[in-house]
Design an enzyme around this catalytic site. Sequence first.
Site, PDB file in Angstrom:
ATOM      1  CB  CYS A   1      13.547  51.441   5.779  1.00 43.85           C
ATOM      2  SG  CYS A   1      13.140  50.587   7.313  1.00 43.85           S
TER       3      CYS A   1
ATOM      4  CE1 TYR B   1      -3.453   2.723   9.081  1.00 42.75           C
ATOM      5  CE2 TYR B   1      -3.223   4.666   7.708  1.00 42.75           C
ATOM      6  CZ  TYR B   1      -3.106   4.052   8.934  1.00 42.75           C
ATOM      7  OH  TYR B   1      -2.662   4.743  10.008  1.00 42.75           O
TER       8      TYR B   1
ATOM      9  CG  ASP C   1       3.951  12.558   5.351  1.00 37.65           C
ATOM     10  OD1 ASP C   1       3.876  12.240   6.553  1.00 37.65           O
ATOM     11  OD2 ASP C   1       4.837  13.298   4.893  1.00 37.65           O
TER      12      ASP C   1
ATOM     13  CB  CYS D   1      14.694  47.237   7.788  1.00 39.86           C
ATOM     14  SG  CYS D   1      13.687  47.080   6.310  1.00 39.86           S
TER      15      CYS D   1
ATOM     16  CE  LYS E   1       9.687   7.156   7.435  1.00 39.80           C
ATOM     17  NZ  LYS E   1       8.950   8.316   7.875  1.00 39.80           N
TER      18      LYS E   1
ATOM     19  CD  GLU F   1      -2.284  -1.175   2.927  1.00 38.11           C
ATOM     20  OE1 GLU F   1      -2.145  -0.188   3.671  1.00 38.11           O
ATOM     21  OE2 GLU F   1      -2.855  -2.212   3.269  1.00 38.11           O
TER      22      GLU F   1
ATOM     23  CB  CYS G   1      11.124  46.219   9.185  1.00 35.92           C
ATOM     24  SG  CYS G   1      11.214  48.005   8.965  1.00 35.92           S
TER      25      CYS G   1
ATOM     26  CE  LYS H   1       5.107   5.175   7.299  1.00 29.83           C
ATOM     27  NZ  LYS H   1       4.611   6.426   7.811  1.00 29.83           N
TER      28      LYS H   1
ATOM     29  CB  CYS I   1       9.717  50.108   5.822  1.00 30.91           C
ATOM     30  SG  CYS I   1      10.576  48.708   5.108  1.00 30.91           S
TER      31      CYS I   1
HETATM   32  S1  IVH Z   1      -0.683   0.381   9.098  1.00 33.08           S
HETATM   33  C1  IVH Z   1      -0.260  -1.815  12.961  1.00 33.08           C
HETATM   34  N1  IVH Z   1      -0.832   1.447   6.702  1.00 33.08           N
HETATM   35  O1  IVH Z   1       2.269   5.304   9.411  1.00 33.08           O
HETATM   36  C2  IVH Z   1      -0.009  -1.088  11.722  1.00 33.08           C
HETATM   37  N2  IVH Z   1      -0.024   2.803   8.486  1.00 33.08           N
HETATM   38  O2  IVH Z   1       4.699   4.809  10.905  1.00 33.08           O
HETATM   39  C3  IVH Z   1      -0.591   0.256  11.754  1.00 33.08           C
HETATM   40  N3  IVH Z   1       0.486   5.110   7.839  1.00 33.08           N
HETATM   41  O3  IVH Z   1       0.822   5.493  12.592  1.00 33.08           O
HETATM   42  C4  IVH Z   1      -0.291   1.115  10.634  1.00 33.08           C
HETATM   43  N4  IVH Z   1      -0.063   4.915   5.714  1.00 33.08           N
HETATM   44  O4  IVH Z   1      -0.314   6.769  10.733  1.00 33.08           O
HETATM   45  C5  IVH Z   1      -0.492   1.647   7.995  1.00 33.08           C
HETATM   46  N5  IVH Z   1      -1.059   2.261   4.526  1.00 33.08           N
HETATM   47  C6  IVH Z   1      -0.732   2.457   5.812  1.00 33.08           C
HETATM   48  C7  IVH Z   1      -0.264   3.703   6.304  1.00 33.08           C
HETATM   49  C8  IVH Z   1       0.088   3.835   7.645  1.00 33.08           C
HETATM   50  C9  IVH Z   1       0.369   5.740   6.659  1.00 33.08           C
HETATM   51  C10 IVH Z   1       0.992   5.749   9.086  1.00 33.08           C
HETATM   52  C11 IVH Z   1       0.146   5.506  10.289  1.00 33.08           C
HETATM   53  C12 IVH Z   1       1.072   4.947  11.353  1.00 33.08           C
HETATM   54  C13 IVH Z   1       2.400   5.333  10.813  1.00 33.08           C
HETATM   55  C14 IVH Z   1       3.455   4.370  11.268  1.00 33.08           C
END
Ligand code: IVH
Length: 679
Positions: A406, A222, A114, A403, A309, A110, A421, A112, A427
């Site tokens: 000015c 998720y 942010d 500044c 990551k 999946e 400033c 991740k 200014c």
């Molecule tokens: S699963 C027990 N799936 O990443 C597993 N987390 O670094 C729980 N996050 O606190 C997390 N995308 O906020 C999972 N596809 C994804 C995610 C995800 C973002 C975040 C989540 C978690 C953090 C962990």
Amino acid sequence: MTNPQKEIEQLRAQLNEYNRRYYQENDPVISDRQFDELMHRLQELERQYPQYDDPNSPTRRVGSDLTNRFESVRHRYPMMSLSNTYSLEELREFYDRVTAEAPEADFVCELKFDGTAISLTYEHGRLLRAVTRGDGAVGDDVTANVRTIRSVPLVLSGDDYPDYFEMRGEIYMPRAEFDRLNAEKEEIGESPFANPRNAAAGTLKLQNSSVVAARRLDCFLYAMAGDRLPCASHWEALNKAREWGFRISDHMRRCRTWEEIETFIRETDALREGLPYATDGAVVKVNGYDIQKRLGATAKAPRWAVAYKFKAEEALTELLSVEFSVGRTGAVTPVANLTPVLLAGTVVKRASLHNADQIALLDLRIGDHVYVEKGGEIIPKITGVELSMRPEGSRPLEFVRTCPQCGAALERYEGEAAWYCPNSSGCTPQIVGRIVHFISRKAMNIEGIGEETVGLFFEQGLVRDAADLYDLSPERIAALPRLGAKSAANIMASLERSRTVPFARVLYALGIRFVGEATAKILASHFKSLDALRAASEEELAQVEEVGGVIARSVREYFADPVNLRIIDRLRAAGLQFEAEETARLSDSLASLSIVISGTFERHSRDELKQLIELHGGRNLAAVSGNADYLLAGAGVGPAKLAKATKLGVRLLTEEEFERMIGERRDGKPEEAVQPTLF
Ligand code: IVH
């Protein structure tokens, strides 16, 4: 339809379904207008028949203006974090370890996301609670704020969901919304959010959910958690969840071999720049729940999942110089000039340095080779220095003390990282910046003049402040270089039109620090005139909803400056609107009565009550004082307010008594149709 309860239920079901089609399937079935009409009808019925109230009604999507106090809630299933890695070798080790223990395992890959983690609890198919991760064991109850997120289903579709379960996911702020919000913040002199993640987390913790509603957060789910889930695997669970109305990303894949996982990761890395939201990696999870259970968890993270990551795209380049620019509010921002370098598909030659603290933290020096990174934000930032390449004899870069425009000595305000400033009236970039703000589209909308023309007017000694614009003559403008009789006529006509611009926009145009478009609207509708606003004490200002101490202080400071007062007088003489237009009266039943509202009410929001007071000729006061006639007290009325009211002999009023006074209710029965549509 004769049975109101039936009609209410039907409307709710219909609107929930339209919402789902719109937000989950991107496939709207009716026009916005039809949708709004149904929504209005439901609002009207709910107001008329409060006995059928339901906190999960789609009408609650607009968010309430009540103040949320966040309660701590213990998670039934702890919210764990994920083990992280930046290396494909380590990810491969995870894969090998899992498949050694469970050769039959397959995986779900999946994105991740942010943002900030959330746990949504559903009971009998209805959203019960939304809680932040907190420390993993206990989080904040942010339900009122999460309800405003349109893709979070309040009521589930289908009938095969468990009676009680949780959905876990990530709340995020789409990039476009993040850019819009930051532009707005900079415009009014507030410091912008560093990245979309902070913006999402910050917004989710706001006290006022109608502000949250306006910021358009979004959410991907998720994971599912519960004692008796109707699924044997994560993949199955997410697909079920999608059927029940949850927003599940389409960018996920079931993989069995290492090659498949690697391909997913490579594809995702290439794709993520173009996504409308920020991602910082991919997550690989074991699919089968039985295998997940077998693998178990450490104290912090499950052993059946890992996050890979992505490295933020980074480039190394030389720092040529640092410029200090001065904005309309006087804030001095350092900007780095760099040797142009290619980063994530664009050539970067400037980077933001935020403030003096960051320069000191990095111990930045001219001639240094610096790492530039593009995170969720558009403007790249300098994240580090390559010390091995530092030229000899370099000296730490110093933030300017005076500044750059000015020469005034810079000042720092308590609790703020920026230097300012203080020479606001002398200014140049501040003077020109204020006028440019005054004429901007959302303010006075003066056409035919832009930043360049304002600069020209200033150079020629024609304008020093916004009021000078109204003393311009067409002859004088026409005589300027690059302008002629035609431009002059346009500018004059546009200035003439600006005399009818409503008070709220005039107030915004004045450029009071922290008073953005929304705050100006609130202040204008609350105080009704510039004179009333000017007369308000800091305490009175701070009590207006959504106006906190910072804004209140800034407004007081603005009016305490005689230079500003002179400009206001001249703008008034020029014929600008300094009063809000009167709203039509419904009756005079509250004429000459001043009423303070406190607490929460059963049948009206505080904003509705405020409007009702005004529509019936009364005046709404922010604070209990000798001027008040009544304290309209709801549940949780402030004890200090109550004590003060008793002491000053201000009479107490219940919601019901108030309704009787304005004729909305007689002998205890709600009455139809007296109330106008307030939305
Ligand atoms: S699963 C027990 N799936 O990443 C597993 N987390 O670094 C729980 N996050 O606190 C997390 N995308 O906020 C999972 N596809 C994804 C995610 C995800 C973002 C975040 C989540 C978690 C953090 C962990």
